[in-house]
Design a protein around this motif. Structure first.
Motif, PDB file in Angstrom:
ATOM      1  N   ILE A  67      -0.090   8.087  -6.709  1.00  0.00           N
ATOM      2  CA  ILE A  67      -0.446   9.491  -6.554  1.00  0.00           C
ATOM      3  C   ILE A  67       0.130  10.029  -5.249  1.00  0.00           C
ATOM      4  O   ILE A  67       0.621  11.142  -5.186  1.00  0.00           O
ATOM      5  CB  ILE A  67      -1.984   9.686  -6.572  1.00  0.00           C
ATOM      6  CG1 ILE A  67      -2.575   9.160  -7.873  1.00  0.00           C
ATOM      7  CG2 ILE A  67      -2.338  11.147  -6.360  1.00  0.00           C
ATOM      8  CD1 ILE A  67      -4.093   9.113  -7.884  1.00  0.00           C
ATOM      9  N   ASN A  68       0.059   9.216  -4.193  1.00  0.00           N
ATOM     10  CA  ASN A  68       0.551   9.648  -2.885  1.00  0.00           C
ATOM     11  C   ASN A  68       0.760   8.434  -1.990  1.00  0.00           C
ATOM     12  O   ASN A  68       0.236   7.356  -2.252  1.00  0.00           O
ATOM     13  CB  ASN A  68      -0.440  10.620  -2.238  1.00  0.00           C
ATOM     14  CG  ASN A  68       0.136  11.322  -1.038  1.00  0.00           C
ATOM     15  OD1 ASN A  68       1.346  11.515  -0.923  1.00  0.00           O
ATOM     16  ND2 ASN A  68      -0.720  11.698  -0.113  1.00  0.00           N
ATOM     17  N   ARG A  69       1.521   8.663  -0.922  1.00  0.00           N
ATOM     18  CA  ARG A  69       1.725   7.632   0.098  1.00  0.00           C
ATOM     19  C   ARG A  69       2.059   8.305   1.413  1.00  0.00           C
ATOM     20  O   ARG A  69       2.595   9.416   1.445  1.00  0.00           O
ATOM     21  CB  ARG A  69       2.807   6.638  -0.294  1.00  0.00           C
ATOM     22  CG  ARG A  69       4.209   7.175  -0.179  1.00  0.00           C
ATOM     23  CD  ARG A  69       5.316   6.147  -0.322  1.00  0.00           C
ATOM     24  NE  ARG A  69       5.155   5.276  -1.462  1.00  0.00           N
ATOM     25  CZ  ARG A  69       5.553   4.014  -1.489  1.00  0.00           C
ATOM     26  NH1 ARG A  69       6.151   3.487  -0.448  1.00  0.00           N
ATOM     27  NH2 ARG A  69       5.377   3.272  -2.553  1.00  0.00           N
ATOM     28  N   CYS A  70       1.709   7.632   2.490  1.00  0.00           N
ATOM     29  CA  CYS A  70       2.081   8.092   3.823  1.00  0.00           C
ATOM     30  C   CYS A  70       2.012   6.892   4.763  1.00  0.00           C
ATOM     31  O   CYS A  70       1.518   5.833   4.392  1.00  0.00           O
ATOM     32  CB  CYS A  70       1.188   9.232   4.308  1.00  0.00           C
ATOM     33  SG  CYS A  70      -0.423   8.722   4.900  1.00  0.00           S
ATOM     34  N   VAL A  71       2.530   7.068   5.965  1.00  0.00           N
ATOM     35  CA  VAL A  71       2.496   6.013   6.970  1.00  0.00           C
ATOM     36  C   VAL A  71       1.635   6.487   8.130  1.00  0.00           C
ATOM     37  O   VAL A  71       1.773   7.613   8.597  1.00  0.00           O
ATOM     38  CB  VAL A  71       3.914   5.668   7.477  1.00  0.00           C
ATOM     39  CG1 VAL A  71       3.856   4.658   8.614  1.00  0.00           C
ATOM     40  CG2 VAL A  71       4.775   5.141   6.339  1.00  0.00           C
ATOM     41  N   VAL A  72       0.746   5.623   8.567  1.00  0.00           N
ATOM     42  CA  VAL A  72      -0.077   5.892   9.741  1.00  0.00           C
ATOM     43  C   VAL A  72       0.471   5.002  10.857  1.00  0.00           C
ATOM     44  O   VAL A  72       0.338   3.782  10.806  1.00  0.00           O
ATOM     45  CB  VAL A  72      -1.567   5.589   9.474  1.00  0.00           C
ATOM     46  CG1 VAL A  72      -2.404   5.770  10.732  1.00  0.00           C
ATOM     47  CG2 VAL A  72      -2.085   6.468   8.341  1.00  0.00           C
ATOM     48  N   GLU A  73       1.117   5.637  11.842  1.00  0.00           N
ATOM     49  CA  GLU A  73       1.792   4.891  12.900  1.00  0.00           C
ATOM     50  C   GLU A  73       0.863   3.933  13.632  1.00  0.00           C
ATOM     51  O   GLU A  73       1.237   2.807  13.960  1.00  0.00           O
ATOM     52  CB  GLU A  73       2.450   5.838  13.918  1.00  0.00           C
ATOM     53  CG  GLU A  73       3.737   6.476  13.430  1.00  0.00           C
ATOM     54  CD  GLU A  73       3.509   7.710  12.564  1.00  0.00           C
ATOM     55  OE1 GLU A  73       2.354   8.201  12.500  1.00  0.00           O
ATOM     56  OE2 GLU A  73       4.469   8.180  11.936  1.00  0.00           O
ATOM     57  N   GLN A  74      -0.368   4.353  13.878  1.00  0.00           N
ATOM     58  CA  GLN A  74      -1.325   3.529  14.614  1.00  0.00           C
ATOM     59  C   GLN A  74      -1.630   2.217  13.884  1.00  0.00           C
ATOM     60  O   GLN A  74      -2.042   1.241  14.504  1.00  0.00           O
ATOM     61  CB  GLN A  74      -2.607   4.320  14.859  1.00  0.00           C
ATOM     62  CG  GLN A  74      -3.620   3.617  15.739  1.00  0.00           C
ATOM     63  CD  GLN A  74      -4.864   4.463  15.998  1.00  0.00           C
ATOM     64  OE1 GLN A  74      -5.029   5.536  15.444  1.00  0.00           O
ATOM     65  NE2 GLN A  74      -5.735   3.971  16.840  1.00  0.00           N
ATOM     66  N   TRP A  75      -1.428   2.178  12.577  1.00  0.00           N
ATOM     67  CA  TRP A  75      -1.762   1.002  11.792  1.00  0.00           C
ATOM     68  C   TRP A  75      -0.574   0.055  11.573  1.00  0.00           C
ATOM     69  O   TRP A  75      -0.741  -1.032  11.021  1.00  0.00           O
ATOM     70  CB  TRP A  75      -2.348   1.410  10.443  1.00  0.00           C
ATOM     71  CG  TRP A  75      -3.663   2.116  10.567  1.00  0.00           C
ATOM     72  CD1 TRP A  75      -4.481   2.137  11.664  1.00  0.00           C
ATOM     73  CD2 TRP A  75      -4.313   2.894   9.574  1.00  0.00           C
ATOM     74  NE1 TRP A  75      -5.604   2.884  11.397  1.00  0.00           N
ATOM     75  CE2 TRP A  75      -5.527   3.371  10.125  1.00  0.00           C
ATOM     76  CE3 TRP A  75      -3.994   3.247   8.274  1.00  0.00           C
ATOM     77  CZ2 TRP A  75      -6.413   4.161   9.417  1.00  0.00           C
ATOM     78  CZ3 TRP A  75      -4.875   4.039   7.566  1.00  0.00           C
ATOM     79  CH2 TRP A  75      -6.072   4.488   8.142  1.00  0.00           C
ATOM     80  N   ILE A  76       0.639   0.437  11.977  1.00  0.00           N
ATOM     81  CA  ILE A  76       1.812  -0.411  11.779  1.00  0.00           C
ATOM     82  C   ILE A  76       1.655  -1.693  12.595  1.00  0.00           C
ATOM     83  O   ILE A  76       1.358  -1.647  13.791  1.00  0.00           O
ATOM     84  CB  ILE A  76       3.109   0.323  12.168  1.00  0.00           C
ATOM     85  CG1 ILE A  76       3.328   1.531  11.259  1.00  0.00           C
ATOM     86  CG2 ILE A  76       4.313  -0.621  12.116  1.00  0.00           C
ATOM     87  CD1 ILE A  76       4.489   2.416  11.666  1.00  0.00           C
ATOM     88  N   ASP A  77       1.847  -2.825  11.927  1.00  0.00           N
ATOM     89  CA  ASP A  77       1.750  -4.157  12.545  1.00  0.00           C
ATOM     90  C   ASP A  77       0.428  -4.401  13.268  1.00  0.00           C
ATOM     91  O   ASP A  77       0.380  -5.159  14.231  1.00  0.00           O
ATOM     92  CB  ASP A  77       2.910  -4.399  13.521  1.00  0.00           C
ATOM     93  CG  ASP A  77       4.164  -4.844  12.800  1.00  0.00           C
ATOM     94  OD1 ASP A  77       4.036  -5.444  11.710  1.00  0.00           O
ATOM     95  OD2 ASP A  77       5.263  -4.589  13.322  1.00  0.00           O
ATOM     96  N   ASN A  78      -0.633  -3.795  12.788  1.00  0.00           N
ATOM     97  CA  ASN A  78      -1.949  -4.010  13.368  1.00  0.00           C
ATOM     98  C   ASN A  78      -2.463  -5.364  12.885  1.00  0.00           C
ATOM     99  O   ASN A  78      -2.666  -5.575  11.692  1.00  0.00           O
ATOM    100  CB  ASN A  78      -2.893  -2.877  12.947  1.00  0.00           C
ATOM    101  CG  ASN A  78      -4.233  -2.962  13.614  1.00  0.00           C
ATOM    102  OD1 ASN A  78      -4.783  -4.027  13.804  1.00  0.00           O
ATOM    103  ND2 ASN A  78      -4.764  -1.810  13.973  1.00  0.00           N
ATOM    104  N   LYS A  79      -2.677  -6.278  13.782  1.00  0.00           N
ATOM    105  CA  LYS A  79      -3.094  -7.639  13.432  1.00  0.00           C
ATOM    106  C   LYS A  79      -4.576  -7.894  13.699  1.00  0.00           C
ATOM    107  O   LYS A  79      -5.026  -9.028  13.632  1.00  0.00           O
ATOM    108  CB  LYS A  79      -2.267  -8.661  14.234  1.00  0.00           C
ATOM    109  CG  LYS A  79      -0.775  -8.523  14.073  1.00  0.00           C
ATOM    110  CD  LYS A  79      -0.309  -8.973  12.723  1.00  0.00           C
ATOM    111  CE  LYS A  79       1.209  -9.014  12.702  1.00  0.00           C
ATOM    112  NZ  LYS A  79       1.819  -8.472  11.548  1.00  0.00           N
TER     113      LYS A  79
END
Length: 158
Positions: A67-79
């Protein structure tokens, strides 16, 4: 229970304003695909997958159609070990804020938003709408039986 709600609300404060805006925009785009003027679509769940490596939010219907997609920068490579708990808190906060929009979506009730991991495994139900019933957080309801039992015991003693 009210204090637990306040705690959950403040616990999500560590999300950046940009994260909240990106998440809200993603949910708004989903709502736009189900305008209230349309005939109600029969869905049981809206599946929200968040990919820890890429920070992507992918939103699917019951048939696994995107239905949709987006990127949340704060969550990139969050370990962080608490990644999905933090994501759930942010999503719940956004869904609560957008309550009126969500409830007007042309989806037959009941329907819910469900958080999933990258393996499509359900982590938790974020938001359930069923005519007059809206469940925002399982944590709020966790001790309801105990609270009602205590209330009843106290009432019977009086």
């Amino acid at each position: 229970m009210f204090f637990r709600y306040l705690f959950l609300t403040f616990a999500t404060m560590k999300a950046s304003e940009q994260t909240l805006q990106q998440t809200e925009r993603a949910i708004r785009k989903v709502a736009e695909k189900f305008p209230s003027t349309e005939e109600a679509t029969q869905l049981t769940d809206i599946h929200v997958r968040v990919l820890q490596e890429t920070g992507e939010i992918l939103i699917f219907d019951d048939d696994d159609n995107e239905i949709n997609r987006c990127v949340v920068e704060q969550w990139i490579d969050n370990k962080d070990d608490s990644f999905y708990q933090d994501v759930a808190a942010v999503l719940r906060r956004v869904l609560t804020k957008m309550k009126d929009t969500i409830e007007k979506m042309s989806i037959l009730k009941p329907f819910s938003f469900v958080l999933e991991n990258d393996d499509k495994e359900t982590i938790e139900e974020l938001y359930l709408v069923d005519d007059d019933i809206v469940i925002l957080d399982d944590e709020l309801m966790a001790d309801l039986d105990k609270d009602l039992d205590n209330f009843l015991d106290k009432l019977l003693k009086d």
